[in-house]
Scaffold this motif. Structure first.
Motif: not given
Length: 104
Positions: A67, A70-71, A74-75, A78, A84
């Motif tokens: 939550r 991780y975002p 992930l970026k 990219d 995804m």
């Protein structure tokens, strides 16, 4: 213990950069997360796909990472991946490295 399984499709010729990015950018972040235990990653022989498995002491810590952190991770990946990634969570049933035995 729980494991987060991340399945990714790598861009052409990015396998070595993916490995380097994991080592220099992703693992230092993971090591700072509460409850993080281990990370193991695999790349297909053709370099097209990768699987990354992180091990966590409790589901709550894995969920907090997913939550809150991780975002950003992930970026950082990219430019190396297409589409995804698929994320799945499992309870670890056994591990020789972590000395977890199958429940009887």
């Amino acid at each position: 213990m729980v494991a987060r399984n991340l399945t990714l499709h790598l861009r052409a010729n990015s396998a070595s950069e993916f490995t380097r990015t994991l080592e220099t950018d992703v693992l230092p972040v993971l090591r700072k997360q509460n409850g993080f235990k281990d990370e193991i990653s695999f790349i297909a022989e053709d370099g097209g796909d990768a699987v990354s498995i992180s091990m966590w002491d409790r589901r709550e810590n894995a969920d907090a990472y997913g939550r809150d952190t991780y975002p950003a991770v992930l970026k950082s990946l990219d430019k190396l991946i297409e589409g995804m990634p698929r994320v799945e969570t499992y309870e670890v049933s056994n591990s020789t490295f972590h000395k977890i035995a199958a429940r009887q």
